[in-house]
Write a protein that holds these residues in place. Structure first.
Motif, short mmCIF file in Angstrom:
data_model
loop_
_atom_site.label_atom_id
_atom_site.label_comp_id
_atom_site.label_asym_id
_atom_site.label_seq_id
_atom_site.Cartn_x
_atom_site.Cartn_y
_atom_site.Cartn_z
N HIS A 29 0.86 -1.18 0.00
CA HIS A 29 0.00 0.00 0.00
C HIS A 29 0.90 1.23 0.00
CE1 HIS A 29 0.90 -0.67 4.22
NE2 HIS A 29 0.28 0.42 4.63
N ASP A 51 5.88 4.19 5.44
CA ASP A 51 6.75 3.21 6.08
C ASP A 51 6.90 1.93 5.24
OD1 ASP A 51 4.03 3.03 6.74
OD2 ASP A 51 4.41 1.76 8.48
N HIS A 52 6.23 1.91 4.08
CA HIS A 52 6.36 0.80 3.13
C HIS A 52 6.91 1.29 1.79
CE1 HIS A 52 3.92 -1.98 5.67
NE2 HIS A 52 3.63 -0.79 6.20
N CYS A 68 0.38 -4.10 6.03
CA CYS A 68 -0.22 -3.71 7.32
C CYS A 68 -1.55 -4.42 7.53
CB CYS A 68 -0.48 -2.21 7.38
SG CYS A 68 0.96 -1.19 7.67
N HIS A 124 5.95 -5.72 12.53
CA HIS A 124 5.62 -4.35 12.17
C HIS A 124 4.47 -3.80 13.02
CE1 HIS A 124 5.30 -0.76 9.90
NE2 HIS A 124 4.28 -1.12 9.17
ZN LIG Z 1 2.94 0.03 8.14
#
Ligand SMILES: [Zn+2]
Ligand SMILES: [Zn+2]
Length: 290
Positions: A80, A84-85, A203, A260
């Motif tokens: 997504h 943070d990805h 996530c 995570h």
């Molecule tokens: Zn994340």
């Protein structure tokens, strides 16, 4: 058994799939860096795929520690659009100019969070948006399931049969924090192995139950060897964590490496439930499936 079937069966048994955790909130191996983010490398039968790119601080360092051959990476997949990805994506695209980029079209949309009254832009950073634009000819935007390298699939949009992941109340599509963000770009990845499916989560904003339902519906496969990645339970209350653990048990998932955004409390609950099937998910960890 005919010769071809026998050969294919032997091939399936002999094939090893390795999942390496390149970036995670914690560092599991000496010399690795931890950061709030996620990135995993999949290697099988001469093919290599990067799933997410972390926040951008740890990727290069940890990839070097693991001896990642960037020139061999054929595909980069985004779970997504959250920073943070995707924060390390411009760097990854630069190191692997041959790699195709696969993502949901909504990954480039606006994503904001509000925690403790503070609104933050948590979407793709500007340098990443520019790098994606520059990669124009080699970017695949898909909302439907797709095989990216042999035996490795991305889910596309995940139907929200049940409510999405708990703890998403702080996500918005506008800077004013008025319109909730369901993160429609959220997608998972799965691999066929001789042990069953291995499912990777970014996530799991769609919810773990919806994700596994979708994977089962598309593949028709009921055997899930392992689930690895973020389960977005860090902000969920204890009751919802127990519910999520029940769901995973009901899907007959044999092992798991939750990391995570799963959160420490949920990891402890899952450790109790899965016992020997529980694996630590941290930078430097590697999981092999045959
Ligand atoms: Zn994340
Ligand atoms: Zn996210």
């Amino acid at each position: 058994m005919c010769v071809i079937t026998e050969l294919l069966t032997q091939q399936k048994v002999a094939m090893t799939t390795r999942v390496s955790i390149l970036v995670e909130n914690t560092a599991l191996m000496p010399g690795f860096l931890g950061e709030h983010g996620l990135s995993m490398l999949i290697e099988r039968e001469g093919h290599a795929l990067l799933f997410d790119a972390g926040q951008g601080l740890a990727l290069s360092h940890n990839a070097e520690r693991l001896g990642v051959a960037w020139e061999r990476i054929e595909a980069i997949v985004l779970s997504h659009g959250h920073y943070d990805h995707t924060g390390g994506l411009a760097n990854a695209l630069g190191k692997a100019p041959q790699a195709g980029l696969f993502m949901h079209p909504a990954a480039e949309g606006a994503h904001y969070s509000r925690r403790a009254g503070v609104v933050r832009d948590i979407g793709m950073p500007p340098d990443v948006r520019a790098a994606v634009k520059a990669r124009a000819s080699n970017v695949v935007r898909t909302e439907t399931p797709m095989e990216v390298i042999p035996g490795v699939w991305i889910s596309g949009s995940i139907p929200r049969v049940k409510q999405g992941a708990p703890g998403d109340a702080g996500l918005f599509v506008d800077a004013g924090g008025m319109e909730p963000d369901a993160v429609p770009d959220d997608q998972a990845l799965w691999m066929e192995t001789g042990e069953g499916l291995v499912v990777l989560l970014g996530c799991a904003h769609s919810g773990v139950e919806n994700t596994l339902r979708h994977v089962r519906a598309v593949t028709g496969e009921t055997s899930i060897a392992c689930v690895i990645g973020g389960m977005h339970l860090a902000h969920a209350d204890a009751e919802l964590v127990v519910q999520a653990a029940d769901v995973l048990m009901s899907f007959d998932v044999r092992s798991m490496a939750p990391g995570h955004c799963t959160g420490l409390a949920a990891q402890c609950v899952l450790r109790e439930r899965f016992r020997n099937g529980f694996r630590l998910c941290g930078a430097g960890a590697q999981f092999d499936f045959t």
